[in-house]
Enzyme design. Structure first.
Site, PDB file in Angstrom:
ATOM      1  N   CYS A  74       0.872  -1.273  -0.045  1.00 52.98           N
ATOM      2  CA  CYS A  74       0.251  -0.165  -0.288  1.00 52.98           C
ATOM      3  C   CYS A  74       0.828   1.527   0.187  1.00 52.98           C
ATOM      4  O   CYS A  74       1.518   1.534   0.775  1.00 52.98           O
ATOM      5  CB  CYS A  74      -0.547   0.393   1.566  1.00 52.98           C
ATOM      6  N   HIS A  75       0.595   2.561  -0.554  1.00 47.30           N
ATOM      7  CA  HIS A  75       1.063   3.106  -0.829  1.00 47.30           C
ATOM      8  C   HIS A  75       0.381   4.706  -0.003  1.00 47.30           C
ATOM      9  O   HIS A  75      -0.484   4.058   0.783  1.00 47.30           O
ATOM     10  CB  HIS A  75       0.700   4.575  -1.936  1.00 47.30           C
ATOM     11  N   ASP A 126     -10.538  -6.196  21.506  1.00 46.95           N
ATOM     12  CA  ASP A 126     -10.557  -5.852  23.001  1.00 46.95           C
ATOM     13  C   ASP A 126     -10.950  -5.564  24.245  1.00 46.95           C
ATOM     14  O   ASP A 126     -10.402  -5.492  25.446  1.00 46.95           O
ATOM     15  CB  ASP A 126      -8.823  -5.029  22.180  1.00 46.95           C
TER      16      ASP A 126
END
Length: 156
Positions: A74-75, A126
């Site tokens: 990914c850029h 979480d």
């Protein structure tokens, strides 16, 4: 030809420099299912780790912004906006998270929207796992995207 493999069969990042900047928008969603007790703890803000949904929104935004650090090809992109929404699904004791990402650039923002959803839902897990370790994160999908050469996509 695979776009992320070079002529020597090595991984590479696609060169997007020749592309024009266009407005890129993508929206993704996902669901986290849980027990009634966990659902109520989230809804009533009684979890021991603090405000679950507010924290999940911040995490979703951070997840979108950090996508290029997590997914190898990914850029790094200049994100102009990240919008989120969380919908209660009391009939199945679940929450559905939506993340929309907007950028003016050379490459799409689908991965940023999907990463934002994933990280936001993992944050809910979480924060409430002390009540329910059986939670399920499901249905993470790209809902729509616009911009770029491939144009519009809307999940049917």
């Amino acid at each position: 030809m695979l776009t992320h493999i070079d002529e020597k069969n090595r991984p590479k990042m696609v060169d997007v420099s020749p592309k024009d900047d266009t407005l890129r928008i993508a929206t993704a969603s996902g669901v986290i299912k849980m027990s009634k007790a966990a659902f109520e703890a989230v809804k009533q803000n009684t979890g021991k780790k603090g405000p679950v949904l507010q924290t999940a929104v911040v995490a979703a935004i951070m997840g979108a912004k950090k996508t290029s650090e997590l997914i190898p090809m990914c850029h790094a992109i200049n994100i102009q906006a990240v919008d989120t929404d969380i919908v209660e699904m009391p009939e199945i004791y679940a929450y559905k998270l939506f993340v929309s990402v907007k950028s003016l650039g050379k490459t799409g923002v689908e991965m940023e929207a999907l990463s934002g959803v994933s990280i936001g839902l993992l944050t809910i897990y979480d924060m409430i796992k002390a009540i329910d370790k059986t939670m399920q994160i499901t249905d993470i999908v790209l809902l729509n995207k616009s911009g770029g050469k491939s144009g519009e996509y809307v999940r049917s």
